[in-house]
Design a protein around this motif. Structure first.
Motif, PDB file in Angstrom:
ATOM      1  N   VAL A 148      30.927  35.988  32.142  1.00  0.00           N
ATOM      2  CA  VAL A 148      31.349  37.031  33.081  1.00  0.00           C
ATOM      3  C   VAL A 148      32.868  36.991  33.215  1.00  0.00           C
ATOM      4  CG1 VAL A 148      31.213  37.863  35.461  1.00  0.00           C
ATOM      5  CG2 VAL A 148      29.183  36.907  34.355  1.00  0.00           C
ATOM      6  N   GLY A 149      33.511  38.120  32.987  1.00  0.00           N
ATOM      7  CA  GLY A 149      34.952  38.220  33.143  1.00  0.00           C
ATOM      8  C   GLY A 149      35.303  38.871  34.470  1.00  0.00           C
ATOM      9  N   CYS A 150      36.134  38.208  35.241  1.00  0.00           N
ATOM     10  CA  CYS A 150      36.575  38.734  36.539  1.00  0.00           C
ATOM     11  C   CYS A 150      38.064  39.004  36.469  1.00  0.00           C
ATOM     12  CB  CYS A 150      36.255  37.733  37.649  1.00  0.00           C
ATOM     13  SG  CYS A 150      36.774  38.288  39.299  1.00  0.00           S
ATOM     14  N   ILE A 151      38.443  40.269  36.565  1.00  0.00           N
ATOM     15  CA  ILE A 151      39.855  40.644  36.507  1.00  0.00           C
ATOM     16  C   ILE A 151      40.359  40.819  37.942  1.00  0.00           C
ATOM     17  CG2 ILE A 151      41.526  42.340  35.681  1.00  0.00           C
ATOM     18  CD1 ILE A 151      39.646  42.935  33.368  1.00  0.00           C
ATOM     19  N   GLY A 152      41.142  39.863  38.394  1.00  0.00           N
ATOM     20  CA  GLY A 152      41.637  39.833  39.764  1.00  0.00           C
ATOM     21  C   GLY A 152      40.850  38.830  40.584  1.00  0.00           C
ATOM     22  N   TYR A 196      38.291  40.529  27.413  1.00  0.00           N
ATOM     23  CA  TYR A 196      37.704  41.668  26.704  1.00  0.00           C
ATOM     24  C   TYR A 196      36.785  41.212  25.572  1.00  0.00           C
ATOM     25  CZ  TYR A 196      41.345  44.513  29.000  1.00  0.00           C
ATOM     26  OH  TYR A 196      42.162  45.136  29.918  1.00  0.00           O
ATOM     27  N   GLN A 197      37.229  40.252  24.793  1.00  0.00           N
ATOM     28  CA  GLN A 197      36.508  39.851  23.588  1.00  0.00           C
ATOM     29  C   GLN A 197      35.268  38.998  23.873  1.00  0.00           C
ATOM     30  OE1 GLN A 197      39.488  37.888  21.202  1.00  0.00           O
ATOM     31  NE2 GLN A 197      40.787  39.728  21.085  1.00  0.00           N
ATOM     32  N   SER A 198      35.306  38.232  24.970  1.00  0.00           N
ATOM     33  CA  SER A 198      34.269  37.218  25.182  1.00  0.00           C
ATOM     34  C   SER A 198      33.223  37.579  26.227  1.00  0.00           C
ATOM     35  CB  SER A 198      34.930  35.887  25.591  1.00  0.00           C
ATOM     36  OG  SER A 198      35.891  35.477  24.644  1.00  0.00           O
ATOM     37  N   SER A 199      33.502  38.541  27.099  1.00  0.00           N
ATOM     38  CA  SER A 199      32.651  38.768  28.268  1.00  0.00           C
ATOM     39  C   SER A 199      31.441  39.648  27.964  1.00  0.00           C
ATOM     40  CB  SER A 199      33.465  39.405  29.400  1.00  0.00           C
ATOM     41  OG  SER A 199      34.530  38.573  29.785  1.00  0.00           O
ATOM     42  N   ASP A 200      30.304  39.252  28.516  1.00  0.00           N
ATOM     43  CA  ASP A 200      29.114  40.104  28.508  1.00  0.00           C
ATOM     44  C   ASP A 200      29.173  41.097  29.664  1.00  0.00           C
ATOM     45  OD1 ASP A 200      27.609  38.642  26.356  1.00  0.00           O
ATOM     46  OD2 ASP A 200      27.804  37.012  27.810  1.00  0.00           O
ATOM     47  N   LEU A 221      38.397  48.999  25.508  1.00  0.00           N
ATOM     48  CA  LEU A 221      36.971  49.027  25.181  1.00  0.00           C
ATOM     49  C   LEU A 221      36.719  48.611  23.735  1.00  0.00           C
ATOM     50  CD1 LEU A 221      35.854  52.302  27.009  1.00  0.00           C
ATOM     51  CD2 LEU A 221      34.998  49.994  27.476  1.00  0.00           C
ATOM     52  N   ALA A 222      37.621  48.992  22.846  1.00  0.00           N
ATOM     53  CA  ALA A 222      37.454  48.665  21.426  1.00  0.00           C
ATOM     54  C   ALA A 222      37.429  47.158  21.186  1.00  0.00           C
ATOM     55  CB  ALA A 222      38.567  49.307  20.616  1.00  0.00           C
ATOM     56  N   LYS A 223      38.016  46.399  22.105  1.00  0.00           N
ATOM     57  CA  LYS A 223      38.080  44.941  21.958  1.00  0.00           C
ATOM     58  C   LYS A 223      36.847  44.247  22.540  1.00  0.00           C
ATOM     59  CE  LYS A 223      43.095  45.261  22.460  1.00  0.00           C
ATOM     60  NZ  LYS A 223      44.261  44.981  23.329  1.00  0.00           N
ATOM     61  N   MET A 224      36.013  44.990  23.240  1.00  0.00           N
ATOM     62  CA  MET A 224      34.888  44.381  23.959  1.00  0.00           C
ATOM     63  C   MET A 224      33.642  44.286  23.089  1.00  0.00           C
ATOM     64  SD  MET A 224      35.305  46.236  27.662  1.00  0.00           S
ATOM     65  CE  MET A 224      36.926  46.415  28.428  1.00  0.00           C
ATOM     66  N   LYS A 225      32.698  43.462  23.561  1.00  0.00           N
ATOM     67  CA  LYS A 225      31.413  43.323  22.892  1.00  0.00           C
ATOM     68  C   LYS A 225      30.641  44.636  22.941  1.00  0.00           C
ATOM     69  CE  LYS A 225      30.505  38.412  23.882  1.00  0.00           C
ATOM     70  NZ  LYS A 225      29.522  37.484  24.495  1.00  0.00           N
ATOM     71  N   GLN A 226      29.863  44.899  21.925  1.00  0.00           N
ATOM     72  CA  GLN A 226      28.975  46.054  21.936  1.00  0.00           C
ATOM     73  C   GLN A 226      27.942  45.874  23.058  1.00  0.00           C
ATOM     74  OE1 GLN A 226      29.697  48.506  20.059  1.00  0.00           O
ATOM     75  NE2 GLN A 226      27.929  49.888  20.082  1.00  0.00           N
ATOM     76  N   GLY A 227      27.787  46.876  23.902  1.00  0.00           N
ATOM     77  CA  GLY A 227      26.819  46.805  24.993  1.00  0.00           C
ATOM     78  C   GLY A 227      27.318  46.095  26.234  1.00  0.00           C
ATOM     79  N   VAL A 228      28.637  45.944  26.374  1.00  0.00           N
ATOM     80  CA  VAL A 228      29.215  45.261  27.529  1.00  0.00           C
ATOM     81  C   VAL A 228      28.848  45.965  28.843  1.00  0.00           C
ATOM     82  CG1 VAL A 228      31.395  46.566  27.445  1.00  0.00           C
ATOM     83  CG2 VAL A 228      31.376  44.257  28.432  1.00  0.00           C
ATOM     84  N   MET A 229      28.714  45.192  29.901  1.00  0.00           N
ATOM     85  CA  MET A 229      28.497  45.764  31.233  1.00  0.00           C
ATOM     86  C   MET A 229      29.830  45.779  31.967  1.00  0.00           C
ATOM     87  SD  MET A 229      26.197  44.421  34.499  1.00  0.00           S
ATOM     88  CE  MET A 229      24.601  44.577  33.693  1.00  0.00           C
TER      89      MET A 229
END
Length: 333
Positions: A148-152, A196-200, A221-229
């Motif tokens: 889980v990525g938390c920005i802020g 961006y690259q690692s988070s589900d 978005l292009a850097k994120m996993k396919q199907g990211v939430m």
């Protein structure tokens, strides 16, 4: 002190009136209208104004308020991206906000969006109401072990990280200033690229400013996993809505949970059920089965409303007395 309270709903009125009992010198006058150049005449004859998230407190509005003799502005929210603080400070108009109004309220709502999107509770609810108990199409995933990525990681982001850590998630954080408590909890501070690259799951808990405007866009978005939430309970303009829709079509975004929307000022906090909402992007977004939108209700708990009302009355007292506190934005920014 006479105070014009804008964007005031019945629940605001109830809690403010209760909080005002401790301040007999304060005379609160309630207006459902949002503050803008079209409604600013309502502030004539008042000493101060109180505003909310979608009131327009730009340079022109502030200049008119200043000419009216308004002594200060008490925001009933934490965010202040709708206020021209530079103009306010230059013209000695104190602006106060409510920096801490139960951070867990918003954090828990972000988690509620995650849970509902993951386990498709919104779809299951309607199926069961219709007598359909089939499970096909309702498959979810275990949160335990997910990244889980938390920005802020301010007050709300910190509360969110604690909850997600409790689920057994690997929590990645991004903030200018790392929080020692979160490091002790096992959270890891990384750069945005890693988030961006690692988070589900990516949840936004940062303020809206020039560097975070449309933080979620086609490039990120292009850097994120396919199907990211993606979850946004902070400010609507952190997400480029049209490019998020493109991400939904392509499958890059697998789940989208929003409690805020960039153009929400025209629709949120009102009953629009008898109206055709004149926003094709918003209407299209609502048509996706993997999108949940709530109407800026993340803060909306009993504890938070009481704290907002109490702090607002304290801020109005500070405006009346000329005192400065840690909540005065024009003093601290």
């Amino acid at each position: 002190m006479k105070v014009a309270v804008f964007s005031c709903k019945p629940y605001d009125r109830r809690t403010l009136q209760q909080a005002a009992e401790a301040y007999p010198d304060a005379q609160l006058h309630f207006f459902e209208s949002r503050l803008s150049m079209e409604t600013i005449s309502l502030a004539e004859g008042f000493d101060a104004v109180s505003c909310f998230v979608n009131d327009d407190v730009n340079r022109e509005v502030l200049n008119r308020l200043h000419n009216m003799g308004i002594k200060g502005i008490a925001l009933r929210c934490a965010g202040f991206n709708n206020v021209d603080l530079y103009f306010a400070k230059a013209n000695n108009i104190p602006v106060y906000h409510v920096p801490d109004y139960s951070p867990t309220s918003v954090a828990e709502h972000a988690v509620a969006l995650i849970m509902a999107l993951n386990r498709k509770t919104h779809r299951a609810y309607h199926r069961v109401k219709e007598g359909n108990f089939a499970l096909e199409g309702l498959m979810g995933f275990n949160l335990e072990g997910k990244t889980v990525g938390c920005i802020g990681t301010g007050r709300i982001g910190k509360a969110f990280c604690r909850i997600m850590s409790g689920f057994g998630c690997h929590v990645l954080c991004y903030d200018i200033t790392p929080d020692e408590d979160l490091l002790d909890l096992g959270c890891e501070y990384v750069d945005l690229e890693t988030i961006y690259q690692s988070s589900d799951i990516i949840s936004l808990h940062c303020p809206l400013n020039a560097s975070t405007h449309h933080l979620i866009n086609k490039t990120s978005l292009a850097k994120m996993k396919q199907g990211v939430m993606i979850i946004n309970t902070s400010r609507g303009a952190l997400v480029n809505a049209q490019e998020a829709i493109d991400g939904l079509y392509s499958g890059k975004i697998g789940y989208l949970g929003l409690d805020v929307y960039e153009q929400e000022g025209a629709i949120f906090f009102e009953d629009m059920s008898d109206h055709i909402i004149q926003d094709s992007v918003f209407q299209l977004m609502l048509s996706f089965p993997n999108v949940i939108v709530t109407g800026h209700q993340g803060y909306f708990t009993d504890i938070a409303l009481k704290h907002i009302a109490d702090t607002t009355m304290e801020n109005l007292r500070a405006i009346a007395s000329g005192d400065s506190t840690s909540r005065e934005l024009t003093h601290n920014h």
